[in-house]
Motif scaffolding. Structure first.
Motif, short mmCIF file in Angstrom:
data_model
loop_
_atom_site.label_atom_id
_atom_site.label_comp_id
_atom_site.label_asym_id
_atom_site.label_seq_id
_atom_site.Cartn_x
_atom_site.Cartn_y
_atom_site.Cartn_z
N ILE A 1 -6.31 7.87 0.97
CA ILE A 1 -6.15 7.83 -0.48
C ILE A 1 -7.22 8.68 -1.15
N ILE B 1 -9.17 9.34 -4.75
CA ILE B 1 -9.36 8.75 -6.07
C ILE B 1 -10.19 9.68 -6.93
N ALA C 1 -11.17 2.13 -11.24
CA ALA C 1 -10.92 2.88 -10.01
C ALA C 1 -11.69 2.28 -8.83
N VAL D 1 -9.90 -0.65 -7.42
CA VAL D 1 -8.71 -0.25 -6.64
C VAL D 1 -9.17 0.26 -5.27
N CYS E 1 -1.76 8.99 -0.99
CA CYS E 1 -1.75 8.71 -2.43
C CYS E 1 -2.90 9.40 -3.14
N LEU F 1 -4.84 8.92 -6.78
CA LEU F 1 -4.96 8.14 -8.02
C LEU F 1 -5.88 8.90 -8.97
N ALA G 1 -7.95 8.56 -12.27
CA ALA G 1 -8.43 7.44 -13.07
C ALA G 1 -9.35 7.84 -14.21
N ALA H 1 -0.47 8.39 -8.69
CA ALA H 1 -0.66 7.32 -9.67
C ALA H 1 -1.67 7.78 -10.70
N ILE I 1 -3.79 6.72 -14.35
CA ILE I 1 -4.09 5.70 -15.35
C ILE I 1 -3.94 6.31 -16.73
N ILE J 1 -2.59 -2.54 -10.10
CA ILE J 1 -2.42 -1.12 -9.77
C ILE J 1 -2.08 -0.96 -8.29
N TYR J 2 -2.85 -1.68 -7.46
CA TYR J 2 -2.64 -1.63 -6.02
C TYR J 2 -1.19 -2.01 -5.68
N ILE K 1 1.35 0.62 -6.79
CA ILE K 1 1.35 1.80 -5.92
C ILE K 1 2.11 1.48 -4.64
#
Ligand code: FAD
Ligand code: NAP
Lengths: 429, 244
Positions: free
Chosen positions: B4, B6, B14, B17, B81, B83, B85, B133, B135, B207-208, B211
Motif C-alpha cells: 500500500i 500512502i 492516514a 489507516v 492500493c 491512498l 490523504a 482511495a 480523502i 476507510i480501511y 477500501i
C-alpha cells in the motif's frame, strides 16, 4: 474536546496549545505558564492551569520501538495505556504497573508516578522507566535516566508535570502467558479481616479491597489475583456505555449509594475463584465512558491518603468512623496495602503502609471541612494525600505531607505551573 | 502480503489507516513533506507490524516532482492500493483577502491530486489491477460561505474521481471517494469540538473497510451521508440565505 479534570470539581478556562510532533515543539510565547495535559484522568487540579496554557499531549501518539526479546517499549508521551495494551497483550506482554483505568497517557503515568494493585510486589510505574526525554521551557531537550541528568529523572517521576514536558519515554514490560487473570473474591467484615487477608495474600501479584464505607461494621470484598497460565482469551463485549450528559445532582444521593453498595456486596457475597479477562479485573469502570458525569454539574472529589504501616489500623478505623458519621456519601472506596519498594521519584506518593481512596459528591463546604479534618489526622502520623486525586489540600498540609518539596522546587521549570502548584505553594515561594 | 502507498502519511487519519494495514503485515510506501516526521512514522508502523516501510520526502505542491515520485512508487513492483490523504483546510477569511491563498487551497487539494492520479492511473492500467482511495470531504457536497475555497477544491476532486472511476472500471481498478465529516485531527485543532467530531482511529476503520470492499464512495461516520443528503436538497433560494 474539553480539558477538565476527572472530578470536574471546578470550572476553569484555559489557553490551549496542543502538541502534535515531538521534533518541532515550540512553546507559546508570553508570560503565561505552561502545563502538560494527558487524558485528564487526575481528579483535581494537578492537570489544570486556570487562565494559563495547557499543552494537550495526545498528539504525541507514536510508538518508537518494541523489543520483544527484552520486553522494553519506547513511545511518545501521549500514547495511552489502552493503546499500549492492544499492542503488547497479543504479544505476551503486560504493563508493569497499571492504575484503575487504561485511559491514561504515559506522560501522565510518570508525572503522577502511578501505582496499581501490585504495588506490594512491584512498586510504582516509575520503577520501570528506563529513560525519557524532557523539553524545558528554555528549549533544552534533555535525555534523563538514572545515569544521565539523574536529578531531573528523579524529580520528573512524580513531578506533577512541573519539570518540563516529557516528549517520549522508555520502560520495561512484564511477560504474561495470556490475557486472563486468575481471580479470587473474598467477602469480609471488619478492618482486622482486611489486614489479615492482605497479609496472607502477599504472594498474589494483585490485591485490593473494596469497602462499603457507609456501613459502621465495615463490610467489603477482597480481590486477589495472578496472571493466569492459560493462553486463550475469553470473549468479551467491546461495546462501551457512554454517559451522554450530566446527571441532576439528586440522582446520586445517599440512598442510591447505599443501594449500589448493598447490591455490589451481594454480587460478591460468596467467596469464589474465577478466570476473568484483564479488562474487567483492572478497569471495571472503563466500560462506562464518562462515568464521572453521574455526579452532575458540580462534579465530585476523591480523597486518597496513605497511612504509614505502624499506625495504619488505628488511624484508618478513626478515619472510617469519621466518614461514616459524616454521612457524606462515598460511592467507591478502595483499600490497598502498599509495599516497601521505593520509587526513584522524589515526590512519589506511595510509601509502605495502607492507602484508602474514597469518592465524595461535591457538597461544597461540608465536604471540604471533612477533608480538612482528615488531612490533620493524616498529617499527625506523617501520612500523605495523593496529589493526582486532590483538589483541596492546603499549602500547610502539602508541605507536611511532602517534605521533599524543598528539594523538588530546584527542578521545577520556571515557566511550568498548575492550579495545584499555585495552591500548595501559596501563590509564590 | 499487501503493498500500500500512502501519500500524506503525516495526516492523523492516514496514520491510523496505515496502522491497520501494518497490523496485517502489509508492506508500506509512505510519503510526506517532512523528513523528520517520516522517520518517526516509519518506526511507529514497524512497531505495529508492517513487514516493510519505505519513505519518500516530497512536497506534493511541486508538480514537477510528481513523475519521479510515481516512478519510485512502482520501482519495487506492483501496488495493491494508493491512498491520497494530504490536504489543507486554508482559512476562509484569509483566502477572501488574498487570492494566492485561495488558489493554493485549490492547487494542493485539487490540481496536485489530479497531477498525481494522472500518472498513477496509467501505472494501474498497465498492471491491470489496483485500488485508488482519496480523502475528500463532506465540504465538497455543497458550497457554503464559511469554507467554499476548501469546499470547491474537494467538490472538484469529487467530480474528477467520479470520472476516473468510470474510466478505470473496465480495467478492474476501483476508485474510492472518502467523505469524512468533522474529525479531531491537527487540521481542526483550532475548532471547538462538539459531539459531531469523530476520532481519527474510528474514521480510519471505515476507510480501511471501504477500501477492502472496493466501494465507490463512503461518508464517515456514516450518518454524514444523511446530513449531507438533507443539506443537498435544500433549494438554493433558501440555502443562499442560511448562515452555514
Ligand atoms: C477510574 C480511575 C482510576 C484510577 N486509579 C488509579 C490507581 O489505581 N492508581 C493511581 O496511581 N492513579 C489512579 N488514577 C489516577 C490516574 O492514574 C492519574 O491521575 C494519571 O496520572 C492520569 O493520567 P493522564 O494521562 O490522564 O494525565 P493528566 O491527568 O492529564 O495529567 C496528570 C499530570 O501529568 C502531567 N503530565 C501529563 N502528560 C505529561 C507529559 N507529557 N510530560 C510531563 N507531565 C505530564 C500533567 O501536567 C499533570 O500534572 C485513576 C483515575 C481514574 C479516573
Ligand atoms: N479533520 C477533518 O475534520 C477532515 C474532514 C474532512 C476531510 N478531511 C481531509 O482529511 C485529509 C487528512 O487530514 P487530517 O484531518 O488527517 O489533517 P492533518 O493531520 O492536518 O493532515 C493533513 C496532512 O497533509 C499534509 N500536507 C498538506 N500539504 C501538503 C503538501 N503540499 N505536501 C505534502 N503533504 C502535505 C500535512 O503535512 P505536514 O504535517 O507536513 O504539514 C498534514 O500532515 C485531508 O485531505 C483533509 O482535507 C479532514
Amino acid at each position: 474536546m474539553s480539558y477538565d479534570s476527572w472530578g470536574r470539581n471546578y470550572q476553569s478556562t484555559h489557553l490551549i496549545h496542543p502538541i502534535f510532533w515531538k521534533n518541532n515543539i515550540i512553546y507559546p510565547s508570553g508570560p503565561e505558564t505552561l502545563l502538560p495535559y494527558g487524558m485528564g484522568r487526575s481528579y483535581g487540579d494537578v492537570c489544570q492551569n486556570p487562565e494559563e496554557w495547557l499543552l494537550p499531549t495526545r498528539g504525541l501518539n507514536r510508538f518508537i520501538h518494541f523489543d520483544r526479546e527484552q520486553g522494553v517499549l519506547a513511545c511518545e508521551a501521549g500514547v495511552s495505556f489502552d493503546e499500549i495494551l492492544s499492542l503488547i497483550v497479543p504479544k505476551g506482554y503486560f504493563l508493569p504497573v497499571t492504575p484503575g483505568t487504561k485511559f491514561v497517557t504515559v506522560g501522565g503515568a510518570i508525572a503522577n508516578d502511578i501505582h496499581g494493585k501490585n504495588h506490594h510486589q512491584k512498586g510504582t510505574f516509575g520503577c520501570y522507566v528506563t529513560q525519557f526525554e524532557l523539553l524545558r521551557s528554555d528549549g533544552q531537550l534533555l535525555l534523563c535516566s538514572p545515569d544521565e541528568n539523574a536529578h531531573l529523572f528523579k524529580a520528573t517521576i512524580g513531578g506533577l508535570g512541573l519539570t518540563g514536558l516529557i516528549t517520549w519515554a522508555e520502560f520495561k514490560l512484564q511477560k504474561i502467558k495470556g490475557p486472563l487473570i486468575d481471580c479470587e473474591t473474598i467477602p469480609f467484615r471488619g478492618l482486622h479481616s482486611f489486614f489479615n487477608l492482605s497479609e496472607e495474600s502477599k504472594d498474589y501479584e494483585y490485591t485490593v479491597a473494596w469497602i462499603d464505607s457507609l456501613s459502621l461494621d465495615l463490610h467489603g470484598v477482597f480481590f486477589r489475583g495472578n496472571h493466569a497460565q492459560e493462553k486463550q482469551s475469553l470473549q468479551i463485549s467491546k461495546k462501551n456505555l457512554a454517559i451522554p450528559f450530566n446527571f441532576p445532582s439528586w440522582v446520586l444521593n445517599k440512598h442510591l449509594v447505599r443501594c449500589f453498595n448493598t447490591s455490589y456486596s451481594w454480587i460478591h457475597s460468596r467467596r469464589k475463584k474465577h478466570l476473568v479477562s484483564y479488562e474487567p479485573f483492572f478497569y471495571p469502570l472503563d466500560r462506562i465512558l464518562n462515568w464521572n458525569k453521574i455526579y452532575g454539574k458540580k462534579g465530585f472529589f476523591q480523597y486518597q491518603c496513605l497511612i504509614p504501616k505502624k499506625d495504619a489500623f488505628n488511624i484508618l478505623s478513626e478515619i472510617l468512623k469519621l466518614i461514616a458519621k459524616s454521612g457524606l456519601a462515598s460511592f467507591l472506596s478502595v483499600l490497598k496495602e502498599f509495599g516497601n519498594i521505593s520509587s526513584p521519584g522524589l515526590m512519589s506518593f506511595p510509601r509502605e503502609g495502607t492507602t484508602l481512596a474514597m469518592d465524595f459528591s461535591n457538597y461544597d463546604q461540608k465536604t471540604l471541612d471533612l477533608f480538612n479534618e482528615l488531612d490533620q489526622i493524616v498529617s499527625s502520623v506523617h501520612g500523605r494525600v495523593y496529589p493526582a486525586k486532590d483538589a483541596h489540600m492546603s499549602s500547610v498540609s502539602f508541605q507536611n505531607f511532602f517534605p521533599e518539596w524543598k528539594e523538588f522546587i530546584n527542578f521545577v521549570d520556571p515557566r511550568f505551573s498548575s492550579g495545584f502548584w499555585r495552591r500548595v505553594t501559596g501563590g509564590g515561594l | 502480503m499487501k503493498k500500500i502507498a500512502i501519500l500524506g502519511i503525516t495526516s492523523a487519519i492516514a496514520l491510523e489507516v496505515a496502522r491497520l494495514y501494518a497490523k496485517n503485515g502489509a508492506s508500506l510506501l509512505i510519503a510526506g513533506r517532512d523528513e523528520q516526521k517520516l522517520s518517526l512514522l516509519k518506526k511507529d508502523l514497524t512497531v505495529f507490524g508492517a513487514s516493510d516501510v519505505s519513505s519518500y520526502a516530497i512536497d506534493f505542491a511541486y508538480l514537477e516532482n510528481h513523475t519521479s515520485f510515481v516512478e519510485w512508487l512502482w520501482s519495487q513492483g506492483e501496488l495493491d492500493c494508493v491512498l491520497i490523504a494530504y490536504g489543507i483546510l486554508g482559512n476562509q477569511e484569509d483566502c477572501e483577502k488574498k487570492c494566492e491563498l485561495a488558489l493554493e487551497v485549490l492547487h494542493v487539494n485539487f490540481i496536485s491530486v489530479v497531477s498525481l492520479l494522472h500518472r498513477i492511473s496509467q501505472k494501474m492500467i498497465t498492471q491491470k489491477s489496483g485500488n485508488i482511495a482519496v480523502i475528500s470531504s463532506v465540504a465538497g457536497d455543497r458550497g457554503r460561505q464559511s469554507n467554499f475555497y476548501y469546499g470547491a477544491s474537494k467538490g472538484a476532486l469529487n467530480i474528477f474521481l467520479q470520472g476516473l472511476r468510470n474510466k478505470l472500471h473496465p480495467h478492474g481498478i476501483s476508485v474510492l471517494t472518502i467523505k469524512p465529516g468533522f474529525v479531531d485531527t491537527p487540521m481542526t485543532a483550532h475548532l471547538k469540538k462538539g459531539f459531531l467530531f469523530a476520532a481519527s482511529a474510528s474514521v480510519a476503520k471505515g476507510i480501511y473497510r471501504a477500501i477492502e470492499k472496493r466501494k465507490d464512495q463512503v461518508y464517515l461516520p456514516v450518518f454524514w451521508g444523511f446530513i449531507m443528503f438533507v443539506i443537498r436538497i435544500v433549494p438554493e433560494k433558501i440555502f443562499k440565505k442560511l448562515k452555514l
